[in-house]
Structures are given as structure tokens and as C-alpha cells.
Design a protein around this motif. Structure first.
Motif, PDB file in Angstrom:
ATOM      1  N   ALA A   1       0.831  -1.211   0.000  1.00 15.45           N
ATOM      2  CA  ALA A   1       0.000   0.000   0.000  1.00 15.45           C
ATOM      3  C   ALA A   1       0.864   1.259   0.000  1.00 15.45           C
ATOM      4  O   ALA A   1       0.601   2.210  -0.742  1.00 15.45           O
ATOM      5  CB  ALA A   1      -0.933   0.004   1.213  1.00 15.45           C
ATOM      6  N   ALA A   2       1.904   1.257   0.821  1.00 10.96           N
ATOM      7  CA  ALA A   2       2.779   2.430   0.900  1.00 10.96           C
ATOM      8  C   ALA A   2       3.631   2.573  -0.358  1.00 10.96           C
ATOM      9  O   ALA A   2       3.992   3.682  -0.756  1.00 10.96           O
ATOM     10  CB  ALA A   2       3.687   2.322   2.128  1.00 10.96           C
ATOM     11  N   LEU A   3       3.935   1.459  -1.009  1.00 12.06           N
ATOM     12  CA  LEU A   3       4.736   1.505  -2.229  1.00 12.06           C
ATOM     13  C   LEU A   3       3.952   2.138  -3.372  1.00 12.06           C
ATOM     14  O   LEU A   3       4.516   2.860  -4.199  1.00 12.06           O
ATOM     15  CB  LEU A   3       5.174   0.096  -2.632  1.00 12.06           C
ATOM     16  N   GLY A   4       2.640   1.893  -3.401  1.00  9.05           N
ATOM     17  CA  GLY A   4       1.812   2.472  -4.448  1.00  9.05           C
ATOM     18  C   GLY A   4       2.268   2.060  -5.834  1.00  9.05           C
ATOM     19  O   GLY A   4       2.565   0.887  -6.079  1.00  9.05           O
ATOM     20  N   SER A   5       2.373   3.012  -6.733  1.00  7.98           N
ATOM     21  CA  SER A   5       2.760   2.728  -8.113  1.00  7.98           C
ATOM     22  C   SER A   5       4.269   2.761  -8.322  1.00  7.98           C
ATOM     23  O   SER A   5       4.756   2.565  -9.436  1.00  7.98           O
ATOM     24  CB  SER A   5       2.098   3.746  -9.056  1.00  7.98           C
ATOM     25  N   SER A   6       5.023   3.011  -7.265  1.00  5.84           N
ATOM     26  CA  SER A   6       6.475   3.072  -7.365  1.00  5.84           C
ATOM     27  C   SER A   6       7.043   1.690  -7.693  1.00  5.84           C
ATOM     28  O   SER A   6       6.538   0.671  -7.228  1.00  5.84           O
ATOM     29  CB  SER A   6       7.055   3.572  -6.042  1.00  5.84           C
ATOM     30  N   ARG A   7       8.068   1.649  -8.501  1.00  9.46           N
ATOM     31  CA  ARG A   7       8.696   0.388  -8.894  1.00  9.46           C
ATOM     32  C   ARG A   7      10.205   0.480  -8.696  1.00  9.46           C
ATOM     33  O   ARG A   7      10.960   0.810  -9.617  1.00  9.46           O
ATOM     34  CB  ARG A   7       8.373   0.071 -10.363  1.00  9.46           C
ATOM     35  N   PRO A   8      10.680   0.192  -7.496  1.00  2.00           N
ATOM     36  CA  PRO A   8      12.118   0.307  -7.220  1.00  2.00           C
ATOM     37  C   PRO A   8      12.930  -0.769  -7.923  1.00  2.00           C
ATOM     38  O   PRO A   8      12.421  -1.847  -8.257  1.00  2.00           O
ATOM     39  CB  PRO A   8      12.181   0.122  -5.695  1.00  2.00           C
ATOM     40  N   GLU A   9      14.165  -0.469  -8.172  1.00  6.58           N
ATOM     41  CA  GLU A   9      15.106  -1.464  -8.678  1.00  6.58           C
ATOM     42  C   GLU A   9      15.282  -2.489  -7.564  1.00  6.58           C
ATOM     43  O   GLU A   9      15.411  -2.141  -6.382  1.00  6.58           O
ATOM     44  CB  GLU A   9      16.452  -0.813  -8.989  1.00  6.58           C
ATOM     45  N   VAL A  10      15.291  -3.778  -7.930  1.00  8.98           N
ATOM     46  CA  VAL A  10      15.473  -4.830  -6.927  1.00  8.98           C
ATOM     47  C   VAL A  10      16.872  -5.405  -7.107  1.00  8.98           C
ATOM     48  O   VAL A  10      17.175  -6.033  -8.123  1.00  8.98           O
ATOM     49  CB  VAL A  10      14.405  -5.932  -7.073  1.00  8.98           C
ATOM     50  N   LEU A  11      17.727  -5.168  -6.146  1.00 13.95           N
ATOM     51  CA  LEU A  11      19.133  -5.528  -6.248  1.00 13.95           C
ATOM     52  C   LEU A  11      19.434  -6.911  -5.690  1.00 13.95           C
ATOM     53  O   LEU A  11      19.090  -7.226  -4.548  1.00 13.95           O
ATOM     54  CB  LEU A  11      19.978  -4.497  -5.497  1.00 13.95           C
ATOM     55  N   ASP A  12      20.084  -7.731  -6.481  1.00 17.28           N
ATOM     56  CA  ASP A  12      20.507  -9.056  -6.043  1.00 17.28           C
ATOM     57  C   ASP A  12      21.876  -8.905  -5.378  1.00 17.28           C
ATOM     58  O   ASP A  12      22.840  -8.475  -6.021  1.00 17.28           O
ATOM     59  CB  ASP A  12      20.602  -9.992  -7.238  1.00 17.28           C
ATOM     60  N   THR A  13      21.944  -9.210  -4.109  1.00 15.72           N
ATOM     61  CA  THR A  13      23.211  -9.041  -3.391  1.00 15.72           C
ATOM     62  C   THR A  13      23.862 -10.375  -3.032  1.00 15.72           C
ATOM     63  O   THR A  13      24.639 -10.480  -2.089  1.00 15.72           O
ATOM     64  CB  THR A  13      22.976  -8.222  -2.100  1.00 15.72           C
ATOM     65  N   THR A  14      23.516 -11.407  -3.769  1.00 15.17           N
ATOM     66  CA  THR A  14      24.059 -12.735  -3.498  1.00 15.17           C
ATOM     67  C   THR A  14      25.584 -12.733  -3.487  1.00 15.17           C
ATOM     68  O   THR A  14      26.209 -13.410  -2.686  1.00 15.17           O
ATOM     69  CB  THR A  14      23.567 -13.747  -4.552  1.00 15.17           C
ATOM     70  N   ASP A  15      26.163 -11.988  -4.386  1.00 14.27           N
ATOM     71  CA  ASP A  15      27.625 -11.942  -4.470  1.00 14.27           C
ATOM     72  C   ASP A  15      28.189 -10.637  -3.927  1.00 14.27           C
ATOM     73  O   ASP A  15      29.270 -10.205  -4.314  1.00 14.27           O
ATOM     74  CB  ASP A  15      28.062 -12.139  -5.926  1.00 14.27           C
ATOM     75  N   GLY A  16      27.445 -10.011  -3.041  1.00 17.49           N
ATOM     76  CA  GLY A  16      27.896  -8.754  -2.484  1.00 17.49           C
ATOM     77  C   GLY A  16      27.066  -7.602  -3.034  1.00 17.49           C
ATOM     78  O   GLY A  16      26.274  -7.763  -3.958  1.00 17.49           O
ATOM     79  N   TYR A  17      27.225  -6.429  -2.475  1.00 17.96           N
ATOM     80  CA  TYR A  17      26.481  -5.272  -2.952  1.00 17.96           C
ATOM     81  C   TYR A  17      26.944  -4.903  -4.363  1.00 17.96           C
ATOM     82  O   TYR A  17      28.152  -4.731  -4.595  1.00 17.96           O
ATOM     83  CB  TYR A  17      26.681  -4.076  -2.024  1.00 17.96           C
ATOM     84  N   PRO A  18      26.020  -4.773  -5.308  1.00 20.35           N
ATOM     85  CA  PRO A  18      26.389  -4.419  -6.679  1.00 20.35           C
ATOM     86  C   PRO A  18      26.716  -2.925  -6.773  1.00 20.35           C
ATOM     87  O   PRO A  18      25.860  -2.112  -7.142  1.00 20.35           O
ATOM     88  CB  PRO A  18      25.131  -4.794  -7.474  1.00 20.35           C
ATOM     89  N   VAL A  19      27.919  -2.581  -6.421  1.00 19.01           N
ATOM     90  CA  VAL A  19      28.331  -1.185  -6.302  1.00 19.01           C
ATOM     91  C   VAL A  19      28.084  -0.377  -7.579  1.00 19.01           C
ATOM     92  O   VAL A  19      27.601   0.762  -7.524  1.00 19.01           O
ATOM     93  CB  VAL A  19      29.815  -1.096  -5.900  1.00 19.01           C
ATOM     94  N   GLU A  20      28.397  -0.954  -8.727  1.00 18.99           N
ATOM     95  CA  GLU A  20      28.222  -0.215  -9.971  1.00 18.99           C
ATOM     96  C   GLU A  20      26.746   0.086 -10.243  1.00 18.99           C
ATOM     97  O   GLU A  20      26.393   1.184 -10.689  1.00 18.99           O
ATOM     98  CB  GLU A  20      28.825  -1.001 -11.137  1.00 18.99           C
ATOM     99  N   LYS A  21      25.879  -0.892  -9.961  1.00 14.49           N
ATOM    100  CA  LYS A  21      24.446  -0.672 -10.167  1.00 14.49           C
ATOM    101  C   LYS A  21      23.928   0.392  -9.207  1.00 14.49           C
ATOM    102  O   LYS A  21      23.097   1.225  -9.568  1.00 14.49           O
ATOM    103  CB  LYS A  21      23.667  -1.975  -9.950  1.00 14.49           C
ATOM    104  N   ILE A  22      24.414   0.332  -7.993  1.00 16.00           N
ATOM    105  CA  ILE A  22      23.983   1.319  -6.996  1.00 16.00           C
ATOM    106  C   ILE A  22      24.435   2.712  -7.419  1.00 16.00           C
ATOM    107  O   ILE A  22      23.669   3.682  -7.368  1.00 16.00           O
ATOM    108  CB  ILE A  22      24.543   0.959  -5.610  1.00 16.00           C
TER     109      ILE A  22
END
Length: 361
Positions: A129-150
């Protein structure tokens, strides 16, 4: 994602390591094998669009005025301090449930970490409900934080409060944007939901709203204790079965603190079990008959694991199971309790407490 790489609090504890590092939600699930102890996290490639997240802004972060005197502000955490000169408008939430606190305060992150494959747009049902129509990027951190994507998301604030942030992670992330992690007196994935909300509220310039949110949930928990009087003083165990290792993990952390807040008492068998790490203990499945608490909550990684344990004669004979003061939880409910937040707590307590209360008459 697999909890042995998953969320620290969700994941089971196979190797005994406490929380996982942000190696993804999996890291969140951290516990490597232990990770499953927490709950399950999802894996796979990230989904979602940063630009569709309120057209690139963190939603209402830029739509509401911050508290008077909120900026500039410096927030100290375990690995360094973050200074914000003005209200952030592009927020990346790397903590396991940091997006919950941000959304509760009206801020929609441009990115979140992946925890469960089933979570729509990367967030739990309590966030939709709070997210509404917003569509955030979903980051896969399996191999660590994806620094370049961030970095490509051009954030002006990175939240990593309920995370497995390390000094090396902090060094990289803080070069991208002010990064707010957990405080020096906390361990990875070990920040109480009240503190998490206040820290994030301070960073977002919404300290007053954060305090109001904490008070609201605290009052609701007090009301729960009154509404479900059979819970008071009853012993409970929060567990996770690990068929592959022939053991059962028993928790003592924020998820059990949540149940204590409505009057329940953690069964002594937990502290007597073999200590795995800072938040979990373990006993052999052969000792299932020792789980004689008044109430029993068990989260399952798979439906197969649930069928296997519930079909066991020793398990079926436990007092809590016989009296129907037993809650078998799926990964979503486990996530809601493992990293409790101002949004997940009301959602999950409504699902768990009525039946527990009825079984404890």
C-alpha cells in the motif's frame, strides 16, 4: 536465493555463523548455512525500474517538508559518519527491512535488496500500500552489494541499518553517497526495529514522524497484549527445522523479543541448547520431545520440510501442537518476524496472535 546464503535472521544456522553479510539478501540470509536460520531470501537477477520509482525520486521524500532544523545532520554508524546537508530525494535501501521504515515515513526508495522471490516489486505484502505505483530497482546481493548498479542509480542516501554491512562495504558505498549503517554497539542484522525507524527517520528529516510511528506500533503491541490475555506469562519457542543436518534451530533475537512484548516468555530450553551464534541455538532432532513450551512457532523453508516435521509422531505429541498453540509459518511470515519493522509487525501479529491465544486457553 538460498538461505544458506540468505538472510541472516531467516536462514538456518548450519555453520553457526550469525548474520550474513550483505552478500545479498542472501547475505541477509546470511548465515550461510546459518542463513536459513533467518528466513528465506530470493535469488536471481534484479528486477524493477529505478526510473519508474516516482520518476526517479524517492517518492514523497521530496514531496513533504522535513522537520524544522533537520538539516544539516550527521549520523554516526559503526564504520563511519554520514552527513546530509539537505533532504535526500533518491534513497537506496540496502538493509533487510530498511525500505519498510522509509515507506512508513512516506519515502519510496529507488532501490531495495532482494529477499524473497515471491515479493512483488521487491517488498513484502505489508509494504504494498505504501509503495503504491512506485517500482524500485530490486538488487541481487548474493555476491555482495552491486556497487556499480547502486552508483548508476545516483542515490543521495544509502540506508544499510538492518544489514550485514562491513567496513569494506562501507568504504565503497560511502564514496557513492552518504551511507547510514548500524551503530557501533550493534551487530550485523541486529538493530531493534525502534532504533532502525529512528535512525532512518533522522536521515530522512522525519524524526517526528519516525517517533510517532514507533509509538503507534508500541501502543498496538500493548493493545495486543490486552486483546489476547492468554498469552501473558506463557512460554514459547520460535524454531526452524533443518532436516539436512538432523537439527532444529531455536532463536533468541528480535523475533522472540517481539513475542515477549505481548507478554510471552521464552522457554528455558532455548538458552540451554547449544549456542550457534549471537541469535540462535540448536538441538538435535532426536530431542524434539524437549520442546514442551506452551506455544510453538516454527518457520519452514519448504512445504516439504513442514510436512516432514508435522508428520513426526514426537512432534505431534508436543503440548503446543496438541493444544493447537502452534503456528507453522511460511517464508513470508518468517521474514515479517525475523526483521520486524513498523510495517511488518502489525501485519504479522494479526496473523499469529489470534490462533495462539485460542490455543493457550
Amino acid at each position: 536465493m538460498n538461505y544458506l546464503s540468505i538472510s541472516p535472521r531467516l536462514a538456518p544456522v548450519a555453520d553457526g555463523s550469525p548474520r550474513k553479510r550483505p552478500r545479498s539478501a542472501a547475505a541477509a540470509c546470511l548465515l550461510t548455512a546459518s542463513a536459513l536460520l533467518l528466513t528465506g531470501c530470493g535469488s536471481g537477477s534484479s528486477t524493477g525500474s529505478a526510473t519508474s520509482a516516482s520518476s526517479g525520486s524517492s517518492g514523497s521524500a521530496a514531496d513533504a517538508q522535513p522537520d524544522a532544523g533537520a538539516y544539516p545532520v550527521t549520523i554516526a554508524s559503526k564504520f563511519g559518519s554520514a552527513t546530509l546537508k539537505k533532504q535526500p530525494t533518491r534513497v537506496v535501501a540496502l538493509g533487510w527491512s530498511d525500505q519498510d521504515a522509509a515507506l512508513a515515513l512516506g519515502v519510496r526508495p529507488v532501490a531495495v535488496v532482494k529477499t524473497e522471490d515471491s515479493f512483488e516489486h521487491g517488498v513484502g505484502p505489508w509494504d504494498q500500500a505504501a509503495l503504491g505505483s512506485s517500482r524500485p530497482e530490486v538488487l541481487d546481493t548474493t555476491d555482495g552489494y552491486p556497487v556499480e548498479k547502486i552508483a548508476a542509480l545516483h542515490p543521495d542516501l544509502i540506508l544499510a541499518v538492518q544489514s550485514g554491512l562491513t567496513s569494506a562495504d562501507y568504504a565503497k558505498l560511502s564514496k557513492i553517497a552518504p551511507t547510514v549503517g548500524y551503530t557501533k554497539d550493534r551487530v550485523a542484522y541486529g538493530t531493534p526495529w525502534q532504533e532502525q525507524t529512528r535512525l532512518i527517520g533522522k536521515a530522512l528529516g522525519r524524526g517526528k514522524e519516525a517517533e510517532q510511528a514507533v509509538t503507534k506500533v508500541t501502543d498496538e503491541l500493548k493493545q495486543d497484549a490486552s486483546t489476547y490475555p492468554n498469552l501473558k506469562g506463557k512460554t514459547f519457542i520460535y524454531a526452524y527445522p533443518m532436516p539436512s543436518t538432523g537439527s532444529i534451530v531455536l532463536y533468541d533475537d528480535e523475533r522472540t523479543n517481539l513475542l515477549k512484548s505481548v507478554g510471552m516468555t521464552l522457554d528455558p530450553v532455548v538458552s540451554k541448547a547449544k549456542k550457534l551464534n549471537t541469535f540462535a541455538h540448536r538441538i538435535s532432532s532426536e530431542r524434539t520431545d524437549e520442546l514442551t513450551s506452551d506455544a510453538l512457532l516454527v518457520w519452514y523453508n519448504t512445504a516439504k520440510d513442514q510436512r516432514q516435521l508435522e508428520s513426526d509422531a514426537t512432534f505431534s505429541a508436543l503440548p503446543a501442537v496438541k493444544n493447537k498453540a502452534y503456528a507453522g509459518m511460511d517464508r513470508t511470515e518468517a521474514q515479517a518476524t525475523s526483521a520486524p519493522s513498523v510495517l511488518s509487525i502489525p501485519w504479522v501479529m494479526k496473523r499469529l496472535l489470534p490462533s495462539l491465544n485460542a490455543g493457550l486457553k
